[in-house]
Scaffold this motif. Structure first.
Motif, PDB file in Angstrom:
ATOM      1  N   LEU A  67       1.063  -1.210   0.072  1.00  0.00           N
ATOM      2  CA  LEU A  67      -0.028   0.034   0.154  1.00  0.00           C
ATOM      3  C   LEU A  67       0.822   1.299   0.063  1.00  0.00           C
ATOM      4  O   LEU A  67       1.864   1.226   0.941  1.00  0.00           O
ATOM      5  N   GLN A  71      -2.682   5.932  -1.056  1.00  0.00           N
ATOM      6  CA  GLN A  71      -3.800   5.164  -1.001  1.00  0.00           C
ATOM      7  C   GLN A  71      -4.238   5.049   0.313  1.00  0.00           C
ATOM      8  O   GLN A  71      -5.504   4.625   0.749  1.00  0.00           O
ATOM      9  N   LYS A 101      -8.293   4.573   1.181  1.00  0.00           N
ATOM     10  CA  LYS A 101      -9.331   5.633   0.599  1.00  0.00           C
ATOM     11  C   LYS A 101     -10.006   4.786  -0.150  1.00  0.00           C
ATOM     12  O   LYS A 101     -11.383   5.330  -0.626  1.00  0.00           O
ATOM     13  N   ASP A 102      -9.684   3.647  -0.826  1.00  0.00           N
ATOM     14  CA  ASP A 102     -10.408   2.744  -1.680  1.00  0.00           C
ATOM     15  C   ASP A 102     -10.436   1.479  -0.984  1.00  0.00           C
ATOM     16  O   ASP A 102      -9.522   0.606  -0.747  1.00  0.00           O
ATOM     17  N   THR A 105      -8.980  -1.947  -2.713  1.00  0.00           N
ATOM     18  CA  THR A 105      -7.437  -1.885  -3.084  1.00  0.00           C
ATOM     19  C   THR A 105      -6.945  -3.143  -2.915  1.00  0.00           C
ATOM     20  O   THR A 105      -7.232  -3.517  -1.837  1.00  0.00           O
TER      21      THR A 105
END
Length: 148
Positions: A67, A71, A101-102, A105
């Motif tokens: 990550l 992100q 954030k997503d 991911t």
């Protein structure tokens, strides 16, 4: 001298069911080590020379979970230091809190870990064998709930 490590407690918020509380939709990322007792832990690692603690936390998260800092959203106001002995030497681990954030991911593990799971608080506490990590996860959860 004490060993020093830093990491991020990473969480994601799933789309809550209309009837559920937001806090029920929070999941925490734990990684299972591929060495030793195969314990479960948030991504963390030792501070490299010239690095500050937060840089270490982001670098280790990138190395261990794939990550990027971009992100994640670092959550202001939460930082936790844990102190415990490892092989007879004192160890300090500093954790910050970060949100994905997503939530879709992809996690890409390094060879230091053999598995990962996204877990609700209760299940995360069951997998995190150490009492101080269980207490930290509960504290994080309270912190997040108080911000809602």
């Amino acid at each position: 001298m004490a060993v020093r490590a830093c990491g991020l407690i990473i969480y994601r918020k799933l789309q809550p069911a209309p009837s559920s509380k937001v806090t029920d939709s929070i999941e925490y990322l734990l990684l299972q080590t591929s060495y030793g007792t195969h314990h479960w832990t948030p991504p963390k690692g030792h501070v490299d020379p010239g690095e500050d603690d937060l840089q270490t936390a982001f670098r280790e998260t990138q190395e261990e979970a794939g990550l990027q800092a971009s992100q994640l959203t670092l959550i202001e106001g939460y930082k936790k230091e844990l102190h415990y002995p490892v092989r007879g030497k004192p160890k300090t681990v500093v954790y910050w809190l970060a949100e994905m954030k997503d939530c879709n991911t992809e996690i890409k593990l390094s060879d230091e870990h053999q598995a990962f799971q996204w877990l609700k608080l209760e299940d995360a506490c069951k997998l995190a064998e150490y009492e101080d990590m269980q207490a930290t996860l509960k504290e994080v959860h309270q912190f997040l709930c108080s911000r809602e």
